[in-house]
Design an enzyme around this catalytic site. Sequence first.
Site, short mmCIF file in Angstrom:
data_model
loop_
_atom_site.label_atom_id
_atom_site.label_comp_id
_atom_site.label_asym_id
_atom_site.label_seq_id
_atom_site.Cartn_x
_atom_site.Cartn_y
_atom_site.Cartn_z
N GLU A 1 0.97 -1.70 0.07
CA GLU A 1 -0.40 -0.18 -0.36
C GLU A 1 1.28 1.22 0.28
OE1 GLU A 1 -3.75 -1.87 1.96
OE2 GLU A 1 -2.86 -1.06 3.38
N CYS B 1 3.42 9.11 0.85
CA CYS B 1 3.50 7.40 1.92
C CYS B 1 3.81 6.25 1.09
CB CYS B 1 3.17 7.89 3.23
SG CYS B 1 3.41 6.63 4.05
N CYS C 1 6.22 -6.97 7.19
CA CYS C 1 7.08 -5.98 8.02
C CYS C 1 7.46 -7.60 9.30
CB CYS C 1 6.59 -4.63 8.91
SG CYS C 1 7.89 -3.73 8.99
N CYS D 1 5.96 -4.38 16.22
CA CYS D 1 5.62 -3.22 16.54
C CYS D 1 4.54 -3.55 17.70
CB CYS D 1 6.18 -1.94 16.46
SG CYS D 1 7.28 -1.43 15.51
N CYS E 1 1.44 -1.39 15.66
CA CYS E 1 1.08 -1.46 14.25
C CYS E 1 0.60 -2.46 13.47
CB CYS E 1 2.66 -0.88 13.48
SG CYS E 1 2.59 -0.87 12.01
N GLY F 1 6.44 -1.60 6.60
CA GLY F 1 8.12 -2.35 6.60
C GLY F 1 9.32 -1.51 6.73
N GLU F 2 9.87 -1.81 7.84
CA GLU F 2 11.95 -0.91 7.95
C GLU F 2 12.55 -1.19 7.00
OE1 GLU F 2 12.40 0.47 10.69
OE2 GLU F 2 14.15 0.69 9.36
N CYS G 1 -0.99 6.58 9.44
CA CYS G 1 -0.39 5.95 10.17
C CYS G 1 -0.16 4.42 11.19
CB CYS G 1 0.75 6.12 11.47
SG CYS G 1 1.73 7.78 10.37
N1 SAH Z 1 9.44 0.72 10.04
C1 SAH Z 1 8.89 2.26 10.38
C2 SAH Z 1 7.99 2.65 9.19
C3 SAH Z 1 7.10 2.27 9.16
S1 SAH Z 1 6.09 3.07 10.50
C4 SAH Z 1 8.95 3.04 11.68
O1 SAH Z 1 8.71 2.37 12.33
O2 SAH Z 1 9.35 4.16 11.30
C5 SAH Z 1 5.56 5.00 10.65
C6 SAH Z 1 4.92 5.75 11.53
O3 SAH Z 1 3.86 4.89 11.44
C7 SAH Z 1 6.48 4.82 12.84
O4 SAH Z 1 6.54 5.89 13.35
C8 SAH Z 1 5.17 4.02 13.49
O5 SAH Z 1 6.14 4.05 14.87
C9 SAH Z 1 4.14 4.67 13.07
N2 SAH Z 1 2.64 4.05 13.66
C10 SAH Z 1 2.69 2.59 13.75
N3 SAH Z 1 2.34 2.36 13.75
C11 SAH Z 1 0.79 3.73 14.43
C12 SAH Z 1 -0.24 3.68 14.66
N4 SAH Z 1 -1.03 2.75 15.54
N5 SAH Z 1 -0.87 4.98 15.40
C13 SAH Z 1 -0.23 5.87 14.71
N6 SAH Z 1 1.29 5.71 14.40
C14 SAH Z 1 1.75 4.46 14.08
#
Ligand code: SAH
Length: 358
Positions: free
Chosen positions: A94, A107, A114, A118, A121, A165-166, A339
Amino acid sequence: MPTELPDLRELSKEEVDKLVASFGEKPYRATQVWEWLWKKHAPSIAAMSNLSKDLRQKLAEHALLRPLVLAEQQKSSDGTIKCAFRTWDGHIVEGVLIPTPTRMTACISSQIGCSLTCSFCATGKLKRVRNLDAGEIVDQVVALAKLAQDNHQQPLSNIVYMGMGEPLLNYANTLRSAERISAEDGLGMSPRRITVSTAGIAKMIRKLADDDARFNLALSLHAANDEKRGSIMPINEQNTLAELLDALRYYARKTRKTVTFEYILFRDFNDSLEDAQELVRYCSFVHAKVNLIEYNTTDDGQFQGTSSAKAELFQRYLENKGVLSRIRRSRGRDIDAACGQLANKNQPALKEGERILK
Ligand code: SAH
């Protein structure tokens, strides 16, 4: 098997030059091929219409092109558009276009799924399938730029690697795609408009500095305390706050760039005055801006967002202590495009003529 041939966009300019020269063609032909790949975004070798049939045929015998296909779009009530792209081997990734009054942000995803799990997420619940290659990352930008033109008559202003993804675990393709996005013979966007967001891989942050990466770096911090951070981000075990700090200081020294910390405010988890104090302390060791992010609901059943009153208090505390911060409002929630909500909920059916190679 056609899939055993390399994708043309995996080749460097020198390799394309060599390949085209090996067919007895003049050097400018290689430049034309390169332009089709990175400026004109040919969907296939056959579509490279200013090349002779013979050259196209020879190219097709040695390589192929496997661009992403835009399989579906969903539009949010706030104008955000989420795109589901299909890869040549049948997976969905996506990408999201986020229009605001001042920005037109794309974005984009760097991996299918991934590996980081976390807990807050939604993408973390998907298995990591594979890395996207540089061409597939650029394809998302190209498609989202077209949507920005078609819907808003505007070019993209910013690119953020904050989709699935990271990016730093797909290091080479992240760097190469950012290079192609900013190159003059690519999309020609300023690297200052590109931000790569990482959950925090210390070794790779150092490598970014050594490789002189010119885009901006954001770190998903979310807690400035190892116990808390470790409880929601397993990656913190091998990349503790102290190790990240070391890497960030190295990065800041070498690049002279300011890092952004992303900090989701979770209710009763990391939104207290004590949490703000810890964050200020962490920021005192490395120059950073803080983006306070609203939590977007996923199916985690564990977290809630903080109240706006608390978010404002938190921010005021940071400001009073001299830490630059702002509250980032969420976009695209109604279509799970915000996000942390990208989870391939929609699996669009194949369109007529669309096929999967593997
Ligand atoms: N893997 C990378 C990029 C993807 S996540 C990273 O971790 O930065 C992009 C952003 O969205 C990150 O800051 C992540 O922590 C945030 N994010 C993930 N889940 C979220 C949620 N449920 N609500 C708000 N932000 C979130």
